[in-house]
Design a protein around this motif. Sequence first.
Motif, PDB file in Angstrom:
ATOM      1  N   HIS A  11       0.844  -1.220   0.000  1.00 11.82           N
ATOM      2  CA  HIS A  11       0.000   0.000   0.000  1.00 11.82           C
ATOM      3  C   HIS A  11       0.870   1.257   0.000  1.00 11.82           C
ATOM      4  N   LYS A  96      -8.174  -1.444  -6.545  1.00 14.21           N
ATOM      5  CA  LYS A  96      -8.440  -0.670  -5.328  1.00 14.21           C
ATOM      6  C   LYS A  96      -9.817  -0.043  -5.440  1.00 14.21           C
ATOM      7  N   TYR A  98     -12.357   2.443  -3.431  1.00  9.43           N
ATOM      8  CA  TYR A  98     -12.535   3.426  -2.356  1.00  9.43           C
ATOM      9  C   TYR A  98     -14.010   3.519  -2.011  1.00  9.43           C
ATOM     10  N   HIS A 130     -10.650   0.510   0.543  1.00  9.43           N
ATOM     11  CA  HIS A 130     -10.591   1.532   1.597  1.00  9.43           C
ATOM     12  C   HIS A 130     -11.994   1.589   2.181  1.00  9.43           C
ATOM     13  N   HIS A 154      -5.560  -0.615   5.684  1.00  8.16           N
ATOM     14  CA  HIS A 154      -5.392   0.228   6.886  1.00  8.16           C
ATOM     15  C   HIS A 154      -6.536   0.162   7.894  1.00  8.16           C
ATOM     16  N   ASP A 226       0.716   2.557   3.732  1.00  2.03           N
ATOM     17  CA  ASP A 226      -0.094   3.669   3.213  1.00  2.03           C
ATOM     18  C   ASP A 226       0.802   4.907   3.065  1.00  2.03           C
TER      19      ASP A 226
HETATM   20 ZN    ZN Z   1      -7.059   4.331   1.864  1.00  3.59          ZN
END
Ligand code: ZN
Length: 345
Positions: A11, A96, A98, A130, A154, A226
């Motif tokens: 990440h 990914k 979000y 995320h 995360h 991250d």
């Molecule tokens: Zn994120």
Amino acid sequence: MMRLPGMVDVHVHLRVPGGEHKEDFRTGSAAALAGGVTTVLAMPNTHPPIVSRNDWNIAQEKAFSESLCDVFMYAGASAEHLDQLPALGEKAVALKLYMDQTYGPLRVEGLKALSDIARLWPKHKMLAVHAEGTSIAVGISLAAAYNRPVHFCHVSRKEEIELIAAAKQQGLPVTCEVTPHHLFLTSADAEHLGSLVDMRPTLAEQRDVDALWDHIETTIDCVATDHAPHTLDEKNAAQNPPPGVPGLESALPLMLTAASQGRLSYERVVDLMYTNPRKIFSLPEQPDTWIEVDPDAKYVFPDHPLYTKCGWSPFSDFPMQGKIRKVVFKGRDVVRDGEVLDYYS
Ligand code: ZN
Ligand code: DOR
Ligand code: ZN
């Protein structure tokens, strides 16, 4: 001296294209190597974001020619570009998604788009999300309903890690990562570090940090940084400072320090930063690649000039134990005592 594998960070924000004043492939990959990381997975929330096969091709080619370590590119999920998913599925290391608002334009809302993405993205490639708070429950339900692997980025709160632990106990195909900043900082640190440590997810309470450490041997699969470089001018801006902190150069030192204190074993550090990331994202072997660490050496971070272009760290002045003496990448010595060799020549 301890010989460990070159670490994997799944990440990382390398800011190409559009944010090259914050980081680029050369500076970000040098920061990775200085931190004992020889493989990074780069996030797609760039300007413009990486949502088509063409965007992805351009970025991956640049990454390949400019990077000093191995860089694999994510693609970004976008409700407006669902038609690109099959082509991206052949190329990108992972997708990914979000689900919550953060830096950059990528965000997917609504059950239709979320379901379409979970169904259309190939099952043999990871869907990394995320997701904060109740979004984690939505992510788990997508994994369960469509029987597809989902990786939570995360994770930072007690209730979140406990929900993921329960999902894993049911045998659901979910994995997760935590960041060093959520393991080593709390919202109390935000009081003196101010907007420098504004990030998404925000820093949490001590009870949350304690819960993450309680799950470090069990539920947590990976430690990932991250790494989100922004310049100090941007971070100190009066209006809307961007969220995010750099982490590539401090992650392994922090985890080695925790190991030296007996908070987890060195073997577990390797599971979290090498074995599990490679397995979860199906990454290839790196031949003749390893790092050498002196587990007894004590110092104050950073012990070398930082390679990240943003030039700062939230962990400056942290006492560390466990120094990266050497990094060997594909048969070549590339780092010695914090110096990336031949970097300026
Ligand atoms: Zn994120
Ligand atoms: O703090 C963050 N910064 N969280 C994110 O999710 C994105 C990242 C960035 O790109 O700066
Ligand atoms: Zn991120």
